[in-house]
Design an enzyme around this catalytic site. Structure first.
Site, PDB file in Angstrom:
ATOM      1  N   SER A 293      28.673  40.455  38.259  1.00 50.78           N
ATOM      2  CA  SER A 293      30.016  40.975  38.044  1.00 50.78           C
ATOM      3  C   SER A 293      30.216  42.347  38.714  1.00 50.78           C
ATOM      4  O   SER A 293      30.180  42.442  39.934  1.00 50.78           O
ATOM      5  CB  SER A 293      30.292  41.044  36.539  1.00 50.78           C
ATOM      6  OG  SER A 293      31.646  41.302  36.272  1.00 50.78           O
ATOM      7  N   ASP A 304      29.024  45.112  52.779  1.00 57.52           N
ATOM      8  CA  ASP A 304      30.055  44.791  53.754  1.00 57.52           C
ATOM      9  C   ASP A 304      30.443  45.989  54.611  1.00 57.52           C
ATOM     10  O   ASP A 304      30.789  45.840  55.791  1.00 57.52           O
ATOM     11  CB  ASP A 304      31.306  44.250  53.055  1.00 57.52           C
ATOM     12  CG  ASP A 304      31.181  42.781  52.704  1.00 57.52           C
ATOM     13  OD1 ASP A 304      30.074  42.223  52.867  1.00 57.52           O
ATOM     14  OD2 ASP A 304      32.182  42.178  52.276  1.00 57.52           O
ATOM     15  N   LYS A 318      28.811  36.061  39.890  1.00 57.54           N
ATOM     16  CA  LYS A 318      30.005  36.043  39.035  1.00 57.54           C
ATOM     17  C   LYS A 318      31.122  36.785  39.765  1.00 57.54           C
ATOM     18  O   LYS A 318      31.148  38.009  39.788  1.00 57.54           O
ATOM     19  CB  LYS A 318      29.726  36.699  37.692  1.00 57.54           C
ATOM     20  CG  LYS A 318      30.941  36.697  36.762  1.00 57.54           C
ATOM     21  CD  LYS A 318      30.615  37.331  35.426  1.00 57.54           C
ATOM     22  CE  LYS A 318      31.833  37.371  34.529  1.00 57.54           C
ATOM     23  NZ  LYS A 318      32.884  38.303  35.014  1.00 57.54           N
TER      24      LYS A 318
END
Length: 384
Positions: A293, A304, A318
């Site tokens: 999460s 990224d 998740k």
């Protein structure tokens, strides 16, 4: 002129018609709100009426309400959508605020049994001699079987300050021991820090609660004062928590631009952005299958934007966002309201994040050396 029999019959018919109209109206309103057919809602109301009027034993109105709402939640087949009430609701609220009554241990799962991941510093667990790796076999008179949900075990262990709980532990050496522990108010310290080497600092985030950004800032200040320019961020076994807390921390580590964005049922996009001109630290992030999460949001943003390297094993996966919507003072509906996406547009729900460097934790030698931390130090030392 009406006879007495006709009058009584007329009254009964009027009541039945009124009841039918009322039930139909309720069914219509509810069906419009839920998307369920009026016919379907009528069946639900009919079933409740049959239980109340025909079932031989007494029924608790509260139980009917709780179980009906639980059934609605379970119909989603979404493990993250749930009806929360009673003690479970109180526990969730205390976790969010970072304080609760208990023994002070982070509990995970191993071989199907609950296991002590780590006792919290200065807690009743430390004072009682609870060790990392201890498996829980019994709580008071309740035997803990393999596969028992961790939340159920936690609910049995937690309780009011100054009350006692007796736990049967199975040590890593195969011996059992029973310990009676006096509960206390546990301030869930979600952030810990230390120096690793020269200009390399270490911060661990155990979960993201309301007080985590403040504690994280204090940890960074301590490390800054010691001249840290390289940082190991440990998100292993971090189950997540507050999205907002995660975003506030990401703003200090991720360069200007996207941190994460969410898309809800209507297709509406909400973006969470960083204004950081340039990351201050060379960064290595530790993750594993227990990173979920909010910890995955942070790890995904760092990966990224290439503001750090991820080391460890694949994360949990998740990629959804939940809202906790109170129904009254003692219950709430936790419902999945959106999916989140990393800056590059990845949805990691059910997939997880693959680290840049995959390395399994050497659990046999963890007490003397953490090979994942050592790998992080090695990579940071190579960074210019």
């Amino acid at each position: 002129m009406y006879t007495k029999k006709t009058l009584v019959l007329s009254v009964i018919v009027s009541i039945l018609i009124g009841t039918f109209v009322a039930v139909s109206s309720i069914g219509y309103v509810v069906s419009k709100a839920t998307g369920t057919s009026t016919y379907g809602m009528g069946k639900i109301l009919a079933a409740l009426t049959i239980l109340q009027t025909r079932y031989i034993n007494d029924l608790s109105p509260d139980a009917i309400v709780h179980n009906t709402i639980k059934g609605i939640a379970s119909s989603t087949n979404d493990p993250h959508t749930a009806y929360i009430y009673g003690e479970a609701y109180k526990r969730l609220m205390s976790e969010t605020k970072g304080e609760f009554g208990g023994i002070g241990s982070l509990i995970g799962e191993k071989d199907g049994l609950p296991v002590i991941v780590s006792p919290i510093d200065d807690s009743p667990s430390i004072a009682a001699g609870v060790k990392a790796g201890d498996k829980i076999l019994k709580v008071d008179n309740h035997e803990i079987k393999k596969g028992t949900p961790i939340d159920e075990v936690v609910d049995k262990i937690r309780g009011p300050k100054d009350t006692k709980v007796t736990i049967l532990f199975l040590s890593e050496d195969g011996n059992t021991r029973e310990i009676t522990i006096t509960r206390d108010i546990i301030k869930n310290k979600t952030v810990s820090t230390k120096m690793l080497k020269d200009d390399i600092g270490y911060i661990r985030i155990g979960q993201f609660s309301e007080n985590t950004p403040t504690d994280f800032n204090k940890a960074l200040k301590e490390l800054d004062d010691k001249g840290v320019t390289k940082l190991v961020l440990d998100l292993r076994m971090d189950p997540g928590g507050s999205l907002q807390a995660c975003v506030e921390i990401a703003k200090q580590l991720v360069p200007k631009g996207m941190i994460v964005y969410t898309i809800d049922k209507s297709g509406q996009k909400q973006e969470f952005l960083s204004n950081l001109e340039k990351p201050k630290y060379k960064l290595a992030v530790l993750v594993d299958k227990g990173s979920a999460s909010a910890s995955e949001i942070l790890a995904g943003a760092i990966q990224d934007t290439k503001s750090g390297i991820l080391i460890g094993t694949k994360t949990y996966g998740k990629g959804s966002v939940q809202a906790l919507i109170p129904l009254d003072s003692s219950s709430a509906f936790k419902v999945t309201i959106a999916k989140y996406y990393t800056p590059s547009g990845r949805s990691i729900d059910g997939i997880g994040i693959e680290p840049d460097i995959v390395i399994e934790l050497d659990e046999k030698n963890i007490k003397t050396s953490d090979n994942q931390i050592e790998k992080a130090k090695e990579e940071l030392e190579k960074a210019s």
